[in-house]
Write an enzyme that holds these catalytic residues in place. Structure first.
Site, PDB file in Angstrom:
ATOM      1  N   GLY A  17      64.127  11.344 -25.778  1.00  0.00           N
ATOM      2  CA  GLY A  17      63.890  10.139 -24.988  1.00  0.00           C
ATOM      3  C   GLY A  17      65.004   9.109 -25.043  1.00  0.00           C
ATOM      4  O   GLY A  17      64.787   7.942 -24.730  1.00  0.00           O
ATOM      5  N   MET A  97      62.170  19.437 -18.970  1.00  0.00           N
ATOM      6  CA  MET A  97      62.718  20.788 -18.999  1.00  0.00           C
ATOM      7  C   MET A  97      61.915  21.806 -18.181  1.00  0.00           C
ATOM      8  O   MET A  97      61.946  22.998 -18.473  1.00  0.00           O
ATOM      9  CB  MET A  97      62.875  21.247 -20.452  1.00  0.00           C
ATOM     10  N   ARG A  98      61.237  21.335 -17.143  1.00  0.00           N
ATOM     11  CA  ARG A  98      60.535  22.269 -16.260  1.00  0.00           C
ATOM     12  C   ARG A  98      60.969  22.041 -14.820  1.00  0.00           C
ATOM     13  O   ARG A  98      61.325  20.924 -14.450  1.00  0.00           O
ATOM     14  CB  ARG A  98      59.021  22.083 -16.366  1.00  0.00           C
ATOM     15  N   LEU A 100      60.394  21.507 -10.971  1.00  0.00           N
ATOM     16  CA  LEU A 100      59.355  20.948 -10.093  1.00  0.00           C
ATOM     17  C   LEU A 100      59.390  21.690  -8.770  1.00  0.00           C
ATOM     18  O   LEU A 100      60.457  21.963  -8.222  1.00  0.00           O
ATOM     19  CB  LEU A 100      59.611  19.450  -9.885  1.00  0.00           C
ATOM     20  N   ASN A 114      67.333  13.045 -11.260  1.00  0.00           N
ATOM     21  CA  ASN A 114      67.495  13.769 -12.514  1.00  0.00           C
ATOM     22  C   ASN A 114      68.863  13.462 -13.097  1.00  0.00           C
ATOM     23  O   ASN A 114      69.804  13.190 -12.356  1.00  0.00           O
ATOM     24  CB  ASN A 114      67.382  15.280 -12.267  1.00  0.00           C
ATOM     25  N   HIS A 116      71.759  15.316 -15.356  1.00  0.00           N
ATOM     26  CA  HIS A 116      72.147  16.646 -15.829  1.00  0.00           C
ATOM     27  C   HIS A 116      73.435  16.523 -16.653  1.00  0.00           C
ATOM     28  O   HIS A 116      74.371  15.838 -16.238  1.00  0.00           O
ATOM     29  CB  HIS A 116      72.356  17.582 -14.639  1.00  0.00           C
ATOM     30  N   GLN A 178      75.891  12.534 -23.972  1.00  0.00           N
ATOM     31  CA  GLN A 178      74.691  11.674 -23.943  1.00  0.00           C
ATOM     32  C   GLN A 178      75.062  10.195 -23.939  1.00  0.00           C
ATOM     33  O   GLN A 178      74.429   9.396 -23.257  1.00  0.00           O
ATOM     34  CB  GLN A 178      73.787  12.002 -25.118  1.00  0.00           C
TER      35      GLN A 178
HETATM   36  C1  GAR Z   1      69.905  14.934 -21.774  1.00  0.00           C
HETATM   37  O1  GAR Z   1      71.174  15.197 -22.301  1.00  0.00           O
HETATM   38  C2  GAR Z   1      69.789  15.471 -20.371  1.00  0.00           C
HETATM   39  O2  GAR Z   1      70.992  15.445 -19.670  1.00  0.00           O
HETATM   40  C3  GAR Z   1      69.339  16.875 -20.622  1.00  0.00           C
HETATM   41  O3  GAR Z   1      68.418  16.765 -21.681  1.00  0.00           O
HETATM   42  C4  GAR Z   1      68.820  15.700 -22.526  1.00  0.00           C
HETATM   43  C5  GAR Z   1      67.611  14.833 -22.840  1.00  0.00           C
HETATM   44  O4  GAR Z   1      67.888  13.915 -23.861  1.00  0.00           O
HETATM   45  N1  GAR Z   1      68.721  17.424 -19.456  1.00  0.00           N
HETATM   46  C6  GAR Z   1      68.871  18.684 -19.057  1.00  0.00           C
HETATM   47  O5  GAR Z   1      69.518  19.505 -19.678  1.00  0.00           O
HETATM   48  C7  GAR Z   1      68.153  19.024 -17.766  1.00  0.00           C
HETATM   49  N2  GAR Z   1      68.455  20.367 -17.360  1.00  0.00           N
HETATM   50  P1  GAR Z   1      66.936  12.661 -24.105  1.00  0.00           P
HETATM   51  O6  GAR Z   1      65.515  13.189 -24.265  1.00  0.00           O
HETATM   52  O7  GAR Z   1      67.453  12.069 -25.396  1.00  0.00           O
HETATM   53  O8  GAR Z   1      67.095  11.720 -22.941  1.00  0.00           O
END
Ligand code: GAR
Length: 217
Positions: A17, A97-98, A100, A114, A116, A178
């Site tokens: 999160g 992670m699903r 839609l 989203n 990515h 991140q």
């Molecule tokens: C993030 O780095 C996001 O880009 C990735 O999951 C992480 C969630 O971190 N999303 C994907 O890989 C989508 N395919 P968070 O829960 O700390 O925000």
């Protein structure tokens, strides 16, 4: 994507999160003219629910059903109902992670975003930072895009670039990406909430990429 009033955002996530926190803090700081009205997760123990509750944001888990990568029809219907009850204008996916599918995409057409962890269209799918390392690229980054039926393929609203350094591991690279995400996602959503972003076909205008995020050692 033209908005003149304060927007209501819902967040869906499955993980820690950290992006949800960045978005919520930007709303509180007035950098996004909007409010996070609910945070929903398919993972009851996900940190994202706790992070939201700490900030006084309504947060709840839901049962995704028996599949690993998508939501069961009943779960999808339930989430759509919850989002409508919360009167969400936009749905922000933050580590959800699903995949839609049709019903959901139609319910919030052009209103699901989203983030990515790569410079799309490079490295769609899972573990994009590992894909970048494996490919040996020198620059990767993150992308905020509109979600449509094409996985990780909807119109791109904003991107930030992140260098790949010689000693990087999956963990160090993901953490650098991140950090860039936490700047990018609130900036793009802020621009959206100001009504600055417009989309024509695949091309979105109104957000200038920030190529210099965290290019330091
Ligand atoms: C993030 O780095 C996001 O880009 C990735 O999951 C992480 C969630 O971190 N999303 C994907 O890989 C989508 N395919 P968070 O829960 O700390 O925000």
């Amino acid at each position: 994507l033209n908005n003149s009033r304060r927007l209501r955002f819902a967040i869906l996530g499955s993980g820690r999160g950290s992006n949800a926190v960045a978005l919520a803090d930007a709303c509180l700081a007035g950098e996004i003219a909007g409010t996070i009205v609910t945070v929903l997760s398919d993972v009851p123990a996900a940190g994202i629910l706790e992070r939201a509750r700490e900030r006084g944001i309504h947060a709840d888990a839901f049962d995704p059903g028996p599949f690993r990568t998508k939501l069961a029809d009943a779960s999808e219907a339930l989430v759509i109902r919850r989002l409508r009850e919360a009167r969400a204008d936009y749905v922000l996916l933050a580590g959800f992670m699903r995949i839609l599918r049709g019903e959901f995409l139609r319910a919030f057409s052009q209103r699901i975003l989203n983030i990515h962890p790569s410079l799309l269209p490079s490295f769609p799918g899972l573990n994009a930072w590992q894909q970048a390392l494996d490919h040996g690229v020198k620059i990767t980054g993150c992308t905020v895009h509109v979600v449509n039926e094409c996985i990780d393929g909807g119109p791109i609203l904003g991107q930030a670039a992140v260098p790949v350094l010689d000693g990087d591991t999956a963990a160090t690279l993901h953490s650098r990406i991140q950090k860039a995400e936490h700047g990018l996602y609130p900036s793009v959503v802020g621009a959206l909430a100001r009504g600055d972003i417009s989309i024509e076909g695949r091309r979105a205008r109104g957000f200038r990429a920030v190529p210099s995020i965290d290019f330091g050692p």
